[in-house]
Design a protein around this motif. Sequence first.
Motif, PDB file in Angstrom:
ATOM      1  N   UNK A  16      18.564 -16.559 -27.719  1.00 50.50           N
ATOM      2  CA  UNK A  16      18.164 -16.193 -29.081  1.00 50.50           C
ATOM      3  C   UNK A  16      18.066 -14.683 -29.195  1.00 50.50           C
ATOM      4  N   UNK A  17      17.476 -14.046 -28.180  1.00 45.03           N
ATOM      5  CA  UNK A  17      17.341 -12.584 -28.207  1.00 45.03           C
ATOM      6  C   UNK A  17      18.695 -11.895 -28.174  1.00 45.03           C
ATOM      7  N   UNK A  18      19.677 -12.494 -27.501  1.00 46.41           N
ATOM      8  CA  UNK A  18      21.017 -11.907 -27.420  1.00 46.41           C
ATOM      9  C   UNK A  18      21.847 -12.170 -28.676  1.00 46.41           C
ATOM     10  N   UNK A  19      21.455 -13.148 -29.470  1.00 44.71           N
ATOM     11  CA  UNK A  19      22.228 -13.527 -30.655  1.00 44.71           C
ATOM     12  C   UNK A  19      21.980 -12.551 -31.812  1.00 44.71           C
ATOM     13  N   UNK A  20      22.865 -12.573 -32.775  1.00 48.83           N
ATOM     14  CA  UNK A  20      22.685 -11.797 -34.003  1.00 48.83           C
ATOM     15  C   UNK A  20      21.854 -12.653 -34.954  1.00 48.83           C
ATOM     16  N   UNK A  21      20.528 -12.580 -34.797  1.00 44.21           N
ATOM     17  CA  UNK A  21      19.609 -13.416 -35.576  1.00 44.21           C
ATOM     18  C   UNK A  21      18.470 -12.539 -36.101  1.00 44.21           C
ATOM     19  N   UNK A  22      18.737 -11.693 -37.093  1.00 44.83           N
ATOM     20  CA  UNK A  22      17.726 -10.739 -37.547  1.00 44.83           C
ATOM     21  C   UNK A  22      16.436 -11.378 -38.067  1.00 44.83           C
ATOM     22  N   UNK A  23      16.532 -12.536 -38.677  1.00 43.19           N
ATOM     23  CA  UNK A  23      15.312 -13.174 -39.182  1.00 43.19           C
ATOM     24  C   UNK A  23      14.435 -13.681 -38.040  1.00 43.19           C
ATOM     25  N   UNK A  24      15.048 -14.294 -37.030  1.00 38.02           N
ATOM     26  CA  UNK A  24      14.270 -14.708 -35.868  1.00 38.02           C
ATOM     27  C   UNK A  24      13.729 -13.494 -35.119  1.00 38.02           C
ATOM     28  N   UNK A  25      14.527 -12.434 -35.031  1.00 39.68           N
ATOM     29  CA  UNK A  25      14.054 -11.205 -34.383  1.00 39.68           C
ATOM     30  C   UNK A  25      12.806 -10.671 -35.082  1.00 39.68           C
ATOM     31  N   UNK A  26      12.817 -10.666 -36.412  1.00 36.64           N
ATOM     32  CA  UNK A  26      11.668 -10.167 -37.175  1.00 36.64           C
ATOM     33  C   UNK A  26      10.443 -11.054 -36.973  1.00 36.64           C
ATOM     34  N   UNK A  27      10.641 -12.370 -36.980  1.00 39.61           N
ATOM     35  CA  UNK A  27       9.516 -13.275 -36.745  1.00 39.61           C
ATOM     36  C   UNK A  27       8.929 -13.073 -35.354  1.00 39.61           C
ATOM     37  N   UNK A  28       9.785 -12.916 -34.355  1.00 45.11           N
ATOM     38  CA  UNK A  28       9.306 -12.721 -32.986  1.00 45.11           C
ATOM     39  C   UNK A  28       8.590 -11.384 -32.840  1.00 45.11           C
ATOM     40  N   UNK A  29       9.080 -10.363 -33.528  1.00 45.35           N
ATOM     41  CA  UNK A  29       8.457  -9.039 -33.432  1.00 45.35           C
ATOM     42  C   UNK A  29       7.060  -9.035 -34.042  1.00 45.35           C
ATOM     43  N   UNK A  30       6.833  -9.867 -35.044  1.00 46.34           N
ATOM     44  CA  UNK A  30       5.543  -9.897 -35.731  1.00 46.34           C
ATOM     45  C   UNK A  30       4.608 -10.992 -35.242  1.00 46.34           C
ATOM     46  N   UNK A  31       4.984 -11.690 -34.187  1.00 39.03           N
ATOM     47  CA  UNK A  31       4.161 -12.806 -33.741  1.00 39.03           C
ATOM     48  C   UNK A  31       4.120 -12.921 -32.236  1.00 39.03           C
ATOM     49  N   UNK A  32       4.014 -14.133 -31.775  1.00 35.54           N
ATOM     50  CA  UNK A  32       3.953 -14.401 -30.348  1.00 35.54           C
ATOM     51  C   UNK A  32       5.145 -15.271 -29.961  1.00 35.54           C
ATOM     52  N   UNK A  33       5.738 -14.964 -28.843  1.00 32.12           N
ATOM     53  CA  UNK A  33       6.905 -15.697 -28.363  1.00 32.12           C
ATOM     54  C   UNK A  33       6.643 -16.153 -26.940  1.00 32.12           C
TER      55      UNK A  33
END
Length: 79
Positions: free
Chosen positions: A14-31
Amino acid sequence: MLVIGLDGTMLNRIKDADAPNLDALMAGGMTSASSLYANPMARPPRPGWSTIATGVWPDKHNVVNNNFTAPNFAAYRTG
């Protein structure tokens, strides 16, 4: 709280994929990259989701396989 679970998906993919919305959610939360492991009480995957939803292990919510024959969700309501 928002919980997004992607069965069978590796976090690094997921981190390697082009997924800006998931990236933003992960940056603002806990993974978490770890899996919920419930053996020997139950075999995944359904018991794992029942454990996440109730906050108790399979010996309490009574989902130990994919049949849901006698779940005990009412005793462990989360909302």
